[in-house]
Motif scaffolding. Sequence first.
Motif, PDB file in Angstrom:
ATOM      1  N   ILE A 191      37.110  41.754  53.925  1.00  0.00           N
ATOM      2  CA  ILE A 191      38.585  41.768  53.880  1.00  0.00           C
ATOM      3  C   ILE A 191      39.129  42.946  54.692  1.00  0.00           C
ATOM      4  O   ILE A 191      40.088  42.816  55.475  1.00  0.00           O
ATOM      5  CB  ILE A 191      39.073  41.815  52.435  1.00  0.00           C
ATOM      6  N   LYS A 192      38.493  44.134  54.480  1.00  0.00           N
ATOM      7  CA  LYS A 192      38.934  45.319  55.237  1.00  0.00           C
ATOM      8  C   LYS A 192      38.739  45.092  56.743  1.00  0.00           C
ATOM      9  O   LYS A 192      39.590  45.452  57.561  1.00  0.00           O
ATOM     10  CB  LYS A 192      38.157  46.542  54.774  1.00  0.00           C
ATOM     11  N   LEU A 193      37.565  44.503  57.055  1.00  0.00           N
ATOM     12  CA  LEU A 193      37.291  44.241  58.461  1.00  0.00           C
ATOM     13  C   LEU A 193      38.302  43.234  59.034  1.00  0.00           C
ATOM     14  O   LEU A 193      38.778  43.387  60.166  1.00  0.00           O
ATOM     15  CB  LEU A 193      35.861  43.703  58.601  1.00  0.00           C
ATOM     16  N   SER A 194      38.628  42.221  58.234  1.00  0.00           N
ATOM     17  CA  SER A 194      39.618  41.233  58.692  1.00  0.00           C
ATOM     18  C   SER A 194      40.978  41.879  58.915  1.00  0.00           C
ATOM     19  O   SER A 194      41.698  41.549  59.879  1.00  0.00           O
ATOM     20  CB  SER A 194      39.731  40.103  57.672  1.00  0.00           C
ATOM     21  N   LYS A 195      41.346  42.815  58.035  1.00  0.00           N
ATOM     22  CA  LYS A 195      42.631  43.497  58.193  1.00  0.00           C
ATOM     23  C   LYS A 195      42.645  44.349  59.459  1.00  0.00           C
ATOM     24  O   LYS A 195      43.651  44.390  60.193  1.00  0.00           O
ATOM     25  CB  LYS A 195      42.913  44.351  56.957  1.00  0.00           C
ATOM     26  N   LEU A 206      47.855  33.979  57.395  1.00  0.00           N
ATOM     27  CA  LEU A 206      48.620  34.052  56.159  1.00  0.00           C
ATOM     28  C   LEU A 206      48.039  33.112  55.100  1.00  0.00           C
ATOM     29  O   LEU A 206      47.888  33.470  53.924  1.00  0.00           O
ATOM     30  CB  LEU A 206      50.080  33.696  56.445  1.00  0.00           C
ATOM     31  N   LEU A 207      47.664  31.887  55.524  1.00  0.00           N
ATOM     32  CA  LEU A 207      47.072  30.936  54.593  1.00  0.00           C
ATOM     33  C   LEU A 207      45.724  31.420  54.077  1.00  0.00           C
ATOM     34  O   LEU A 207      45.395  31.283  52.890  1.00  0.00           O
ATOM     35  CB  LEU A 207      46.905  29.570  55.277  1.00  0.00           C
ATOM     36  N   ASN A 208      44.905  31.994  54.960  1.00  0.00           N
ATOM     37  CA  ASN A 208      43.589  32.497  54.542  1.00  0.00           C
ATOM     38  C   ASN A 208      43.702  33.628  53.526  1.00  0.00           C
ATOM     39  O   ASN A 208      42.839  33.819  52.669  1.00  0.00           O
ATOM     40  CB  ASN A 208      42.786  32.980  55.752  1.00  0.00           C
ATOM     41  N   THR A 209      44.790  34.404  53.623  1.00  0.00           N
ATOM     42  CA  THR A 209      44.998  35.494  52.665  1.00  0.00           C
ATOM     43  C   THR A 209      45.416  34.957  51.307  1.00  0.00           C
ATOM     44  O   THR A 209      45.016  35.454  50.253  1.00  0.00           O
ATOM     45  CB  THR A 209      46.075  36.463  53.193  1.00  0.00           C
ATOM     46  N   ILE A 210      46.267  33.903  51.338  1.00  0.00           N
ATOM     47  CA  ILE A 210      46.798  33.364  50.086  1.00  0.00           C
ATOM     48  C   ILE A 210      45.764  32.510  49.357  1.00  0.00           C
ATOM     49  O   ILE A 210      45.602  32.580  48.147  1.00  0.00           O
ATOM     50  CB  ILE A 210      48.083  32.544  50.365  1.00  0.00           C
ATOM     51  N   LEU A 211      45.063  31.668  50.108  1.00  0.00           N
ATOM     52  CA  LEU A 211      44.177  30.676  49.485  1.00  0.00           C
ATOM     53  C   LEU A 211      42.877  31.302  49.002  1.00  0.00           C
ATOM     54  O   LEU A 211      42.366  32.247  49.590  1.00  0.00           O
ATOM     55  CB  LEU A 211      43.851  29.556  50.494  1.00  0.00           C
TER      56      LEU A 211
END
Length: 822
Positions: free
Chosen positions: A194-198, A234-239
């Motif tokens: 998640i950190k890497l994705s951010k 945005l969808l990947n973060t929510i789902l």
Amino acid sequence: MYKYINLFSISIFLTSTYILYANWTAKRNKKNTMILMTLITIVVYQFKIIIKGSDINLLQYNSQILMMLLILKLNLYKLKNHNLKLVMNMNYILSLLPILVSTNYKLIEYNRLVLLYMLMATVYMFSISIYNYSLSKNSKIILILNLSYIAICLLVKKNIYIANMGYILELMSSMMILRYIYTIYIKESELKNIKLSKKISLFRDEIINDNEKLEINKNISMAIKENLDKKNKLLNTILDQSNKCVILIDNLGNIVNEDEGFYNMWREYKSFDGKLSLLKFLDNSVKNKDKFLKYLRLLDKKTDKLKGEFEGKDGRYFACTYCKIIIDDNEIGFICYIEDITYKKKSEMKIKENHVKYKKIVDNIPYSILLTDENNIIYNNKKSENIDFRSKEINNALFNSNKNGEFKYMYEDDKEIFLNIDRASFRDCNSKKNVIAIRDITEYKKLLQKLKLSKEKYESLVNIIPEGIYIANFDNNNITYANSRFLEMTNYKTVEEIDMDNISNSMIITTSKDDENIKFQRRTVKSGQKDMHIECGGTIIEVNKKLNVVGIVRDITKQVKAELMEIEIEKQKIANKIKSEFFINMSHELKTPLNVISSSNQLMSILHKENIKLNPDSQLSNTVKIIKKNADILMEIINNIMDLSKLELNVYESNKDYYNIVTLVEDTAVEFNDYVKLNDIEIFFDTDEEEKIGLVDPKDIEKIILTLLTMILRYSDKKSLVEILFTSKHSKNIISIKNTGGYDYNKYINDKDRRILDIAVSLAKHIIVIYNGKIDIKTDSDKNIEVTIELNLDKDIKNYKSRVRDDNDEFIYQKYLNMCNF
């Protein structure tokens, strides 16, 4: 149950192994490899413990030490302390010893030393970790419990309760290990991703901003792609990627999105090369593809989103939301938001099945079951023909929440109906519902009436039975019924007058509830001024969910007297039989051949005196000793038979004079004590008077004491205490010889040669009769024996003789050998 706990622990370890192996395949390093090897070794140990069964102590301890080692490793996962790593690796290598030496029995004993070292090393690592590093509170508790359990097992003999505690500790340790592996290899890895994705997202934004500054007039397709990328992020973060995904479908019918959730949900497409068409996806993975396509066709006519469900070919169920993708008034494709609802769908199906099953159960219950709200009957299984639910009386009973238990109402033709109502309330959709069970107990009431009449008849019958009959409450033993014969036996007029403290210990006896036959016991009780012999017993029955004792008491006084007479007759027969055997044995003139044997043995010892003296352990010397020993024993038996015969014929001679009985008994006990110490048996003598004078033959007294002491010492355990107590009261003098807790009664019963000693005891009993006394021997199977000698001596005698023994110094010793070593 503990076997299932053990299997559950193994399943958790296997789950941890699977997670760790999956991460190890992606990232192989020394640390992950060592943790994986430790976990695999624990699983191997657990399976080996199940296979081996009972012989699992060392395996289980090694397994638990490995669990503690793994917990420490996972706690200190990021630690770079080489000393601790060296100790941990050494512990793991040593843990493999039980597998390597499982077939070498000589090396198995060394495994105990290795186990002790591993335990000490674990304590060292645990102490260092607590002092220098922060361990979690749960880890400390698990490690302390495991160390305590192994220490207790090494100090205390293992039993079933300690073993069961070990299974629980293994389960707790396995759950702790799974929790750490999940945290390190899944949760922390996910956080890193998640950190890497951010960071990547921020970096992309910076690049996009720079590109926008450099290329403001980029073509429309690039703008559309950027817009889709933002929405996809945005969808990947929510789902939740585990059970939800998004599918983007272009106008050509191809799936164009790169959503990781899609490949997680359908893993078979991860390695798919090229463009994936929607039709290919539907053919391979969707069971009802026509339904899926139908929703897409409806979107052509409607711009609103549609919701539907479809079933996968692998048995999963999915909920799908279909929408058009419109950018700048241009329709560029479709978007499908898919959620895995397999668990929800199967749960709903299971609920429907249960609803049908429970409805069938309720429909088959033989009495009425109602479901009501505050005013209406919602459901009725219609099992009661004699209940009119339209009547006002029944409705008042149903909707009155306080109405429970039995009530009576009048049915058609003035027929009396007895009902029993039970109810339970619950909340459903903010409204109160009631489940009501109504049983028709009319027949039960009629049966009770019949039972009441039957009870009166049976009471009349029971009162004329010659045995005493009673019924008592099992919990407090209070008698609720007793027939006239029982009241007569206990001297009471009514049941209420019975004093339970006076009769409960003597008459109230019960057997097990499952016994088919009543077991009777005999007791002696007071009936007025006389003793009454009774035979009593009882059984437990359950009446209205309460336990009651039904007992029978019989008066067997006449029967006991008859049995006592039979016992006396049998004793007389035995005595006559022994007397006849004595006279038969005397007729064979045993002394003549015995004297010949003794003389021959003496001659042999004189002729070979020098040889015996030089070779005391030779066969000749041992033979002479054995012949002399057996000859002395046989002579003792013959002398006892002779004396017993003389007593029977009243020709026994005694050299009576006045002697101090206390001194005679004490001297014999003191002299005897020197020899019995060879067997670690101690004799203790005590008296309440120092002088008690009687007209006796001292040899008779010594013979009685010697015989009875021998009877006790021969069958006494080593390191036991034999007490000799001399007490006097008026003209009666009691000599008590007893061994409490150290007498082997079974050894006495099983001794084939005890008849020799029994003859001597019989002689002692006959001798004591000369002095108007008696001997009483009490033994039991609880390792206790007590011999009581009662003597009647003259009063006020002051002058008496001192005992002068004319025997040699070896008299007591020789008697001891003859009596105890035959």
